[in-house]
Design a protein around this motif. Sequence first.
Motif, PDB file in Angstrom:
ATOM      1  N   LYS A   1       0.846  -1.183   0.000  1.00  9.01           N
ATOM      2  CA  LYS A   1       0.000   0.000   0.000  1.00  9.01           C
ATOM      3  C   LYS A   1       0.886   1.239   0.000  1.00  9.01           C
ATOM      4  CE  LYS A   1      -3.949  -2.042   2.398  1.00  9.01           C
ATOM      5  NZ  LYS A   1      -4.865  -1.927   3.554  1.00  9.01           N
ATOM      6  N   ALA A   2       0.537   2.256  -0.769  1.00 13.46           N
ATOM      7  CA  ALA A   2       1.319   3.494  -0.839  1.00 13.46           C
ATOM      8  C   ALA A   2       0.418   4.632  -1.269  1.00 13.46           C
ATOM      9  CB  ALA A   2       2.467   3.326  -1.835  1.00 13.46           C
ATOM     10  N   PHE A   3       0.914   5.858  -1.007  1.00 11.56           N
ATOM     11  CA  PHE A   3       0.174   7.037  -1.440  1.00 11.56           C
ATOM     12  C   PHE A   3       0.329   7.213  -2.937  1.00 11.56           C
ATOM     13  CE2 PHE A   3       1.165   8.221   3.010  1.00 11.56           C
ATOM     14  CZ  PHE A   3      -0.131   8.394   3.463  1.00 11.56           C
ATOM     15  N   THR A   4      -0.723   7.613  -3.572  1.00 10.94           N
ATOM     16  CA  THR A   4      -0.634   7.925  -4.999  1.00 10.94           C
ATOM     17  C   THR A   4       0.028   9.285  -5.173  1.00 10.94           C
ATOM     18  OG1 THR A   4      -2.766   9.055  -5.078  1.00 10.94           O
ATOM     19  CG2 THR A   4      -2.770   6.657  -5.403  1.00 10.94           C
TER      20      THR A   4
ATOM     21  N   THR B   1      -1.302  16.709  -0.401  1.00 14.32           N
ATOM     22  CA  THR B   1      -0.761  16.899   0.946  1.00 14.32           C
ATOM     23  C   THR B   1       0.267  18.033   0.957  1.00 14.32           C
ATOM     24  OG1 THR B   1      -1.056  14.546   1.443  1.00 14.32           O
ATOM     25  CG2 THR B   1       0.457  15.796   2.856  1.00 14.32           C
ATOM     26  N   LEU B   2       1.157  18.017  -0.039  1.00 17.32           N
ATOM     27  CA  LEU B   2       2.164  19.075  -0.131  1.00 17.32           C
ATOM     28  C   LEU B   2       1.514  20.437  -0.345  1.00 17.32           C
ATOM     29  CD1 LEU B   2       4.908  17.331  -2.323  1.00 17.32           C
ATOM     30  CD2 LEU B   2       5.014  17.843   0.126  1.00 17.32           C
ATOM     31  N   GLY B   3       0.438  20.444  -1.119  1.00 18.51           N
ATOM     32  CA  GLY B   3      -0.277  21.687  -1.354  1.00 18.51           C
ATOM     33  C   GLY B   3      -0.883  22.248  -0.076  1.00 18.51           C
ATOM     34  N   ILE B   4      -1.457  21.353   0.721  1.00 21.04           N
ATOM     35  CA  ILE B   4      -2.046  21.776   1.998  1.00 21.04           C
ATOM     36  C   ILE B   4      -0.974  22.327   2.926  1.00 21.04           C
ATOM     37  CG2 ILE B   4      -3.203  20.966   4.077  1.00 21.04           C
ATOM     38  CD1 ILE B   4      -4.692  18.951   2.308  1.00 21.04           C
TER      39      ILE B   4
END
Length: 240
Positions: free
Chosen positions: A3-6, A13-16
């Motif tokens: 399992k991994a982040f797309t 996430t980086l944008g937030i």
Amino acid sequence: MRKAFTLAEVLITLGIIGVVAAMTLPAIIQKQQKLVAAKRLSQTYSQIYYAINMSQSKFGDMKNWSVGDNYGTSFDPENPDTSANESIMIKDFAETYLKPYLKYTGSPDIKTLKDAGYNVYQSKDGRVYMNENTTYYIIELVNGVTLFIGYNQGTTIFTLPVIFVDINGKTKPNILGRDFFLFSLDAVSTMKVLPYGQTLDRTTLLERCAKHNDGNVYDNFACTALIMSDGWEIKKDYPW
């Protein structure tokens, strides 16, 4: 199955994180600027206070020093070049009573702001207080603070010397109440170094420190007394 982040999730996430940083970073920077300003102003006051006390131990109370109108020194009516008179007096004052007890770099002397490499100084609304041709006795301290020593030029008789403090030297913003402050000498009663506006109550100091084009350009110098009266702290309601 791993399992991994797309990639899309990572970018979101980086944008937030970027948005949050953009919202909080200015406040963090400003808080640090205020801490540095208050600390440097306090340290500089202590250095000036020390120099004055050392001179008083050597030469007696300020009221007996040979400068200023309290001591009978005024414009020479026979000499129209009053700026030359002022330069001689302020250099004598600085080199007799202050310079021996300060840690400085270079060669302190009478200079214009332009010749010394400084820009103009402005009020909080952008009005010029000191232009590039203004002349002072300039002392650059080893900690990066610059002192501009002069006389009150509001009358035809010189009053006691005043000491302008630039807490970050040639670095901007060069704005009254941000990195530029004012002290004067009281040779009448306290024999001390005092901030501009030291007799005013805090409400009045706040009002003058925040003044813009509805007041005199020097109203912003009340910020010096405000910081000092608040225990050398720039509080949340300080008009930064």
